[in-house]
Design a protein around this motif. Sequence first.
Motif, PDB file in Angstrom:
ATOM      1  N   ARG A  54       0.386  39.248  24.547  1.00 53.18           N
ATOM      2  CA  ARG A  54      -0.594  39.859  23.936  1.00 53.18           C
ATOM      3  C   ARG A  54      -1.083  39.075  22.818  1.00 53.18           C
ATOM      4  NH1 ARG A  54      -1.283  45.808  21.385  1.00 53.18           N
ATOM      5  NH2 ARG A  54      -3.203  46.669  22.144  1.00 53.18           N
ATOM      6  N   GLU A  55      -2.515  38.602  22.718  1.00 52.32           N
ATOM      7  CA  GLU A  55      -3.031  37.895  21.420  1.00 52.32           C
ATOM      8  C   GLU A  55      -3.537  38.820  20.424  1.00 52.32           C
ATOM      9  OE1 GLU A  55      -1.694  34.819  20.961  1.00 52.32           O
ATOM     10  OE2 GLU A  55      -1.205  34.074  23.011  1.00 52.32           O
ATOM     11  N   PHE A  56      -3.620  38.257  19.247  1.00 52.62           N
ATOM     12  CA  PHE A  56      -4.710  38.871  18.324  1.00 52.62           C
ATOM     13  C   PHE A  56      -6.085  38.038  18.316  1.00 52.62           C
ATOM     14  CE2 PHE A  56      -0.419  39.927  16.723  1.00 52.62           C
ATOM     15  CZ  PHE A  56      -0.774  41.401  16.352  1.00 52.62           C
ATOM     16  N   GLY A  57      -7.037  38.553  18.738  1.00 55.54           N
ATOM     17  CA  GLY A  57      -8.387  37.652  18.735  1.00 55.54           C
ATOM     18  C   GLY A  57      -9.641  38.414  18.285  1.00 55.54           C
ATOM     19  N   GLY A  58     -10.833  38.018  18.679  1.00 56.88           N
ATOM     20  CA  GLY A  58     -11.986  38.531  18.067  1.00 56.88           C
ATOM     21  C   GLY A  58     -12.419  37.345  17.306  1.00 56.88           C
ATOM     22  N   CYS A  59     -13.651  37.379  17.321  1.00 53.72           N
ATOM     23  CA  CYS A  59     -14.322  36.258  16.587  1.00 53.72           C
ATOM     24  C   CYS A  59     -14.086  36.339  15.079  1.00 53.72           C
ATOM     25  CB  CYS A  59     -15.913  35.954  16.700  1.00 53.72           C
ATOM     26  SG  CYS A  59     -16.224  35.512  18.344  1.00 53.72           S
ATOM     27  N   ALA A  60     -14.193  37.303  14.446  1.00 52.52           N
ATOM     28  CA  ALA A  60     -14.139  37.538  12.967  1.00 52.52           C
ATOM     29  C   ALA A  60     -12.524  37.268  12.616  1.00 52.52           C
ATOM     30  CB  ALA A  60     -14.532  39.187  12.400  1.00 52.52           C
ATOM     31  N   GLY A  61     -11.692  37.974  13.506  1.00 44.31           N
ATOM     32  CA  GLY A  61     -10.211  37.667  13.198  1.00 44.31           C
ATOM     33  C   GLY A  61      -9.897  36.414  13.333  1.00 44.31           C
ATOM     34  N   ASN A  62     -10.487  35.504  14.359  1.00 45.25           N
ATOM     35  CA  ASN A  62      -9.875  34.058  14.448  1.00 45.25           C
ATOM     36  C   ASN A  62     -10.676  33.180  13.493  1.00 45.25           C
ATOM     37  OD1 ASN A  62      -9.017  35.121  16.915  1.00 45.25           O
ATOM     38  ND2 ASN A  62     -10.651  34.051  18.051  1.00 45.25           N
ATOM     39  N   ILE A  63     -11.988  33.462  12.893  1.00 41.60           N
ATOM     40  CA  ILE A  63     -12.524  32.722  11.760  1.00 41.60           C
ATOM     41  C   ILE A  63     -11.951  32.980  10.510  1.00 41.60           C
ATOM     42  CG2 ILE A  63     -14.765  32.294  10.597  1.00 41.60           C
ATOM     43  CD1 ILE A  63     -16.342  33.160  13.260  1.00 41.60           C
ATOM     44  N   ALA A  64     -11.429  34.126  10.257  1.00 38.49           N
ATOM     45  CA  ALA A  64     -10.891  34.352   9.001  1.00 38.49           C
ATOM     46  C   ALA A  64      -9.568  33.829   9.120  1.00 38.49           C
ATOM     47  CB  ALA A  64     -10.913  35.879   8.949  1.00 38.49           C
TER      48      ALA A  64
END
Length: 322
Positions: A54-64
């Motif tokens: 399981r990975e933490f993702g989503g564009c906002a999370g990744n960019i931040a």
Amino acid sequence: MSAPIASASSPSTLVCGSMAFDTIMVFQDQFKNHILPDHIHILNVSFLVPEMRREFGGCAGNIAYGLKLLGGNPRILATVGEDDGPYRSRLDQYGLDQSGVKTLPGTYTAQCFITTDHDDNQITAFHPGAMGRSHENHARDVMAGVGLGIVGPDGRDGMMQNVQELADAKVPFIFDPGQALPILSGDDLLKSLELATWCTVNDYELQLVCNKTGLSVEQIAGKLDALIVTLGAQGSRIYAGNQVIEVAAARVDAVVDPTGCGDAYRGGLLYGIAQGWSLEKSARLASVMGALKIAQRGPQTYQPSRDEIAARFAETFGERPW
């Protein structure tokens, strides 16, 4: 001399977009061996997947995440569900400002379930969850101290709201439509391009924007201070005024996982802009961040030091960034 590290008093960069969990499962065989082509109309299959992560993702999370690695000061604007505990703990672990992260009762955080086989074929299911109600979270409510922003892929209404509220606050921002392009109309894109300071897309997304708006690349660039186009292994290209600037790709140690490379690039781009660098230098740093990320599996697992980032920058571009 080291580049400045953001402090609590530094202007924040508002990173608007999705936060998501990615569950990746590996089927240790080939799908084609278990799907009967003549019986697709009554398909009923089950795959044993002993390997899962399981990975933490989503564009906002990744960019931040990438921006914070560089010493930037990101503030995330996103909606999550009642299962947000692990993600919020992670944000705390990295000292990420989550004052703009809103939990919506009765929802799950957006999540993607991916099953892949030994041929790298994928079967994917995506549940938008709280992301589909991103318009219930307002950028205007967390704008204090914000000097820069980015509007990344999210729910359609939330994206358009973020574009308008950043423009109303006169905060310069990047419009980054990305995976949300299918849900944005030509009129949505035209409005966003009119209000944004910069736009960043990959080369395929650029063609979609051209098709949906009826504009040429030059016309799109003419609405912005700059249009930044990523080209994968060929680097990136900046259209600014009458100039077209080519930016080389940085060396990669290994091509392991491209997921999140575009977000790592955007983290570097935002850092440079926030420091007052030229767009060319900012895009060079962005190129380095993308190259470092691709060598690691998952969008938030790369952890280069600032010295390692500077060394890769110097190797590619002949000088250190700080």
